[in-house]
Design a protein around this motif. Structure first.
Motif, PDB file in Angstrom:
ATOM      1  N   ARG A 354       0.890  -1.294  -0.126  1.00  0.00           N
ATOM      2  CA  ARG A 354      -0.025   0.167   0.063  1.00  0.00           C
ATOM      3  C   ARG A 354       0.906   1.142   0.012  1.00  0.00           C
ATOM      4  O   ARG A 354       0.535   2.321  -0.684  1.00  0.00           O
ATOM      5  N   GLN A 355       2.009   1.268   0.755  1.00  0.00           N
ATOM      6  CA  GLN A 355       2.900   2.431   0.814  1.00  0.00           C
ATOM      7  C   GLN A 355       3.527   2.472  -0.659  1.00  0.00           C
ATOM      8  O   GLN A 355       3.425   3.825  -1.145  1.00  0.00           O
ATOM      9  N   ALA A 356       3.742   1.483  -1.312  1.00  0.00           N
ATOM     10  CA  ALA A 356       4.305   1.662  -2.816  1.00  0.00           C
ATOM     11  C   ALA A 356       3.327   2.472  -3.540  1.00  0.00           C
ATOM     12  O   ALA A 356       3.573   3.150  -4.531  1.00  0.00           O
ATOM     13  N   GLU A 357       2.141   1.985  -3.472  1.00  0.00           N
ATOM     14  CA  GLU A 357       1.158   2.710  -4.263  1.00  0.00           C
ATOM     15  C   GLU A 357       1.071   4.105  -4.093  1.00  0.00           C
ATOM     16  O   GLU A 357       0.638   5.145  -5.075  1.00  0.00           O
ATOM     17  N   LEU A 358       1.041   4.548  -2.670  1.00  0.00           N
ATOM     18  CA  LEU A 358       1.084   5.825  -2.302  1.00  0.00           C
ATOM     19  C   LEU A 358       2.114   6.695  -2.915  1.00  0.00           C
ATOM     20  O   LEU A 358       2.026   7.898  -3.202  1.00  0.00           O
ATOM     21  N   LEU A 359       3.266   5.899  -3.038  1.00  0.00           N
ATOM     22  CA  LEU A 359       4.374   6.533  -3.638  1.00  0.00           C
ATOM     23  C   LEU A 359       4.381   6.634  -5.192  1.00  0.00           C
ATOM     24  O   LEU A 359       5.555   7.252  -5.761  1.00  0.00           O
ATOM     25  N   GLY A 360       3.518   6.322  -5.758  1.00  0.00           N
ATOM     26  CA  GLY A 360       3.177   6.515  -7.282  1.00  0.00           C
ATOM     27  C   GLY A 360       3.051   4.952  -7.997  1.00  0.00           C
ATOM     28  O   GLY A 360       2.969   5.232  -9.326  1.00  0.00           O
ATOM     29  N   ALA A 361       3.171   4.022  -7.578  1.00  0.00           N
ATOM     30  CA  ALA A 361       3.148   2.637  -8.170  1.00  0.00           C
ATOM     31  C   ALA A 361       1.515   2.414  -8.191  1.00  0.00           C
ATOM     32  O   ALA A 361       0.712   2.560  -7.346  1.00  0.00           O
ATOM     33  N   HIS A 362       1.192   1.855  -9.522  1.00  0.00           N
ATOM     34  CA  HIS A 362      -0.028   1.623  -9.742  1.00  0.00           C
ATOM     35  C   HIS A 362      -0.200   0.417 -10.830  1.00  0.00           C
ATOM     36  O   HIS A 362       0.823   0.228 -11.282  1.00  0.00           O
ATOM     37  N   ASN A 363      -1.558  -0.120 -11.013  1.00  0.00           N
ATOM     38  CA  ASN A 363      -1.730  -1.241 -11.779  1.00  0.00           C
ATOM     39  C   ASN A 363      -0.613  -2.341 -11.195  1.00  0.00           C
ATOM     40  O   ASN A 363       0.086  -3.134 -12.160  1.00  0.00           O
ATOM     41  N   MET A 364      -0.709  -2.485  -9.927  1.00  0.00           N
ATOM     42  CA  MET A 364       0.150  -3.538  -9.234  1.00  0.00           C
ATOM     43  C   MET A 364      -0.360  -4.848  -9.545  1.00  0.00           C
ATOM     44  O   MET A 364      -1.469  -5.315  -9.207  1.00  0.00           O
ATOM     45  N   VAL A 365       0.533  -5.780 -10.057  1.00  0.00           N
ATOM     46  CA  VAL A 365       0.213  -7.159 -10.008  1.00  0.00           C
ATOM     47  C   VAL A 365       1.064  -7.989  -8.952  1.00  0.00           C
ATOM     48  O   VAL A 365       2.314  -7.605  -8.696  1.00  0.00           O
ATOM     49  N   VAL A 366       0.260  -8.638  -8.151  1.00  0.00           N
ATOM     50  CA  VAL A 366       0.972  -9.021  -6.794  1.00  0.00           C
ATOM     51  C   VAL A 366       0.817 -10.813  -6.627  1.00  0.00           C
ATOM     52  O   VAL A 366      -0.210 -11.184  -6.741  1.00  0.00           O
ATOM     53  N   GLN A 367       1.954 -11.296  -6.603  1.00  0.00           N
ATOM     54  CA  GLN A 367       2.035 -12.743  -6.318  1.00  0.00           C
ATOM     55  C   GLN A 367       2.776 -13.022  -4.744  1.00  0.00           C
ATOM     56  O   GLN A 367       3.819 -12.732  -4.824  1.00  0.00           O
ATOM     57  N   THR A 368       1.964 -13.551  -3.729  1.00  0.00           N
ATOM     58  CA  THR A 368       2.756 -13.848  -2.542  1.00  0.00           C
ATOM     59  C   THR A 368       2.945 -15.338  -2.172  1.00  0.00           C
ATOM     60  O   THR A 368       1.993 -16.087  -2.973  1.00  0.00           O
ATOM     61  N   ASP A 369       4.017 -15.524  -1.575  1.00  0.00           N
ATOM     62  CA  ASP A 369       4.379 -16.964  -1.130  1.00  0.00           C
ATOM     63  C   ASP A 369       5.352 -16.729  -0.059  1.00  0.00           C
ATOM     64  O   ASP A 369       5.628 -15.635   0.163  1.00  0.00           O
ATOM     65  N   ASP A 370       5.343 -17.958   0.534  1.00  0.00           N
ATOM     66  CA  ASP A 370       6.403 -17.981   1.590  1.00  0.00           C
ATOM     67  C   ASP A 370       7.720 -18.262   0.988  1.00  0.00           C
ATOM     68  O   ASP A 370       7.855 -18.895  -0.024  1.00  0.00           O
ATOM     69  N   GLY A 384       6.007  -9.262  -8.524  1.00  0.00           N
ATOM     70  CA  GLY A 384       5.093  -8.815  -9.590  1.00  0.00           C
ATOM     71  C   GLY A 384       5.377  -7.613 -10.328  1.00  0.00           C
ATOM     72  O   GLY A 384       6.637  -7.403 -10.483  1.00  0.00           O
ATOM     73  N   THR A 385       4.508  -6.806 -10.898  1.00  0.00           N
ATOM     74  CA  THR A 385       4.978  -5.662 -11.839  1.00  0.00           C
ATOM     75  C   THR A 385       4.115  -4.530 -11.410  1.00  0.00           C
ATOM     76  O   THR A 385       2.935  -4.693 -10.770  1.00  0.00           O
ATOM     77  N   PHE A 386       4.586  -3.504 -11.702  1.00  0.00           N
ATOM     78  CA  PHE A 386       3.659  -2.114 -11.481  1.00  0.00           C
ATOM     79  C   PHE A 386       4.086  -1.314 -12.602  1.00  0.00           C
ATOM     80  O   PHE A 386       5.328  -1.393 -13.360  1.00  0.00           O
ATOM     81  N   THR A 387       3.261  -0.124 -12.764  1.00  0.00           N
ATOM     82  CA  THR A 387       3.692   1.059 -13.689  1.00  0.00           C
ATOM     83  C   THR A 387       3.796   2.305 -12.666  1.00  0.00           C
ATOM     84  O   THR A 387       3.032   2.151 -11.665  1.00  0.00           O
ATOM     85  N   ALA A 388       4.626   3.106 -13.232  1.00  0.00           N
ATOM     86  CA  ALA A 388       4.983   4.351 -12.451  1.00  0.00           C
ATOM     87  C   ALA A 388       5.484   5.403 -13.439  1.00  0.00           C
ATOM     88  O   ALA A 388       5.999   5.061 -14.609  1.00  0.00           O
ATOM     89  N   LEU A 389       5.023   6.576 -13.220  1.00  0.00           N
ATOM     90  CA  LEU A 389       5.586   7.799 -13.981  1.00  0.00           C
ATOM     91  C   LEU A 389       6.824   8.139 -13.793  1.00  0.00           C
ATOM     92  O   LEU A 389       7.267   8.551 -12.777  1.00  0.00           O
ATOM     93  N   ASN A 390       7.820   8.243 -14.943  1.00  0.00           N
ATOM     94  CA  ASN A 390       9.213   8.560 -14.943  1.00  0.00           C
ATOM     95  C   ASN A 390       9.077  10.198 -15.040  1.00  0.00           C
ATOM     96  O   ASN A 390       8.740  10.661 -15.845  1.00  0.00           O
TER      97      ASN A 390
END
Length: 446
Positions: A354-370, A384-390
């Motif tokens: 969530r903090q990464a999204e506040l800093l500008g990451a969006h369209n986040m694809v998330v895969q979690t595991d141990d 995963g991946t995300f997009t951010a404005l350069n």
């Protein structure tokens, strides 16, 4: 015991005496001497960076040289032009010169609209009288127009009626300004000036000429070309000298500072250069993470967070290299608890995302595991991946990331690795960083 050392004096080998070094322990009575925690980091004021001042002074010096050279060339050309006595080869040359002088006076800009139109029409009338041989100076605007109609027909001057009508309208406007105190708008004044320029040039080209007149017109054209060439010289020479001086300054800076400094400060590093460069192994935070990285991680201090820590947290630390849209970036966080509290790694991973999204990451694809590596280090992984404005190119960049959260009694360690999705060297950098990770155990107060 320090053994004897060999010393060569006048080609003879001499040995020094051996001597004993005694190290005395400091006796500390832990019952009487109170123990203290490690002192916190003391923030110091960053010294003023004079580097930018040197750059500004260098640019100002180069600009001053450029301006000085421009005005030196201009003054030299003006003197040269004055030496060639200004004799007008034709009525049109005289009229155009007088119009340039009139514009430099900026009469209408100063509110002297009547004086401006008076000079404008006088220059036009003088040209018509000299070139077409019509009594223009003593004629009214209406009489002048009628005389021009007759002269155009009699002298076979190929000038269309529309051009004459526009000239007539300007003369009528001038009469209103001079005798009825009319005040045209700025754009109307500029348009009238353009009409007069166009009228004089069109009329001059339409007048049938003798060979001598044609020769004079050719000389006038040469003069115009000469003035244009001089203007280009005034600009090209100073700009060329300024560019040459700038290249000297940049070359000196590059040689004195080196390419590594340039990349560190401005250009940035490609993932390949990071992979192939010299790496640094260090431990960061508490409980510490020992990790090898292409560059030393920089401590990020958030005073607001540090001053408002929950009661059960002893301290936090954060270190990073790069930013959200760089070729490669790494962020490392540690949390030390005052007791044996153990962080919920799943909730911690969600908070980090969530903090990464506040800093500008969006369209986040998330895969979690141990997560468990060959060394037996276990934790939670989100990737995963995300997009951010350069912020430099103002374009969206697609990034890939890996987030690792490790928890133990009394502390936690968090590691972010981010790179551009299509950069194969960045993937190798991430793997190399992961292979080097070692975790130190937390030491709670209790």
């Amino acid at each position: 015991m320090v053994p004897p050392l060999q010393v060569v004096i006048n080609n003879k080998i001499t040995k020094t005496d051996s001597f004993t070094v005694v190290v005395n322990n400091v006796v500390v009575d832990t019952l009487k001497q109170q123990l203290y925690d490690i002192k916190p980091i003391v923030s110091v004021e960053e010294p003023f960076n004079y580097e930018w001042l040197y750059w500004i002074l260098a640019l100002l010096a180069i600009a001053a040289i450029g301006f000085g050279l421009y005005y030196f060339i201009k003054n030299r050309q003006d003197k040269q032009n004055k030496v060639e006595e200004e004799l007008f080869a034709s009525p049109i040359e005289k009229a155009l010169n007088q119009l340039q002088v009139l514009e430099k006076k900026e009469l209408w800009q100063k509110g002297e609209t009547k004086a401006y139109y008076s000079e404008l029409t006088d220059i036009t009338r003088t040209y018509i009288e000299e070139a077409v041989e019509v009594p223009a100076m003593e004629s009214t605007s209406g009489e002048l127009y009628e005389s021009l109609i007759v002269a155009v027909r009699q002298k076979n001057i190929k000038l269309n009626r529309e051009t004459l009508e526009r000239f007539k309208r300007v003369m009528a406007t001038a009469d209103l300004v001079k005798f009825a105190k009319s005040k045209p708008l700025d754009f109307e004044i500029e348009n009238d000036k353009r009409i007069i320029d166009s009228f004089l040039m069109s009329l001059d080209k339409a007048i049938p000429r003798t060979d001598e007149e044609a020769e004079n017109q050719f000389a006038e054209e040469l003069k115009r070309k000469k003035e244009k060439k001089q203007k280009m010289q005034r600009l090209a020479i100073p700009l060329g000298v300024m560019a040459f001086l700038m290249m000297i300054v940049l070359t000196f800076f590059l040689v004195s500072k080196g390419t590594t400094y340039i990349r560190d400060k401005w250009v940035g590093h490609s993932a390949k250069s990071l992979l192939e460069g010299e790496w640094v192994t260090s431990d960061y935070g508490d409980p510490a993470i020992i990790v090898s990285t292409p560059k030393v991680l920089k401590r990020i201090v958030d005073e607001k967070t540090q001053n408002n820590l929950p009661a059960h947290i002893k301290g936090t630390a954060m270190f990073s290299y790069g930013s959200l849209t760089d070729n490669f970036s790494i962020t490392l966080k540690t949390i030390a608890f005052k007791d044996t509290t153990q962080l919920d790694i799943s909730q911690a991973a969600e908070r980090e995302l969530r903090q990464a999204e506040l800093l500008g990451a969006h369209n986040m694809v998330v895969q979690t595991d141990d997560y468990e590596d060959p060394k037996g280090i276990t934790g939670k992984r989100a990737q995963g991946t995300f997009t951010a404005l350069n912020q430099v190119t103002k374009e969206e960049e697609k990034m890939k990331y890996m987030l690792l959260v490790f928890a133990q009694k009394g502390g936690a360690q968090i590691l972010w690795l981010i790179s551009r999705e299509d950069d194969q060297y960045a993937a190798e950098v991430m793997d190399k960083v992961l292979d080097s990770v070692e975790l130190k155990k937390a030491i709670p107060n209790d």
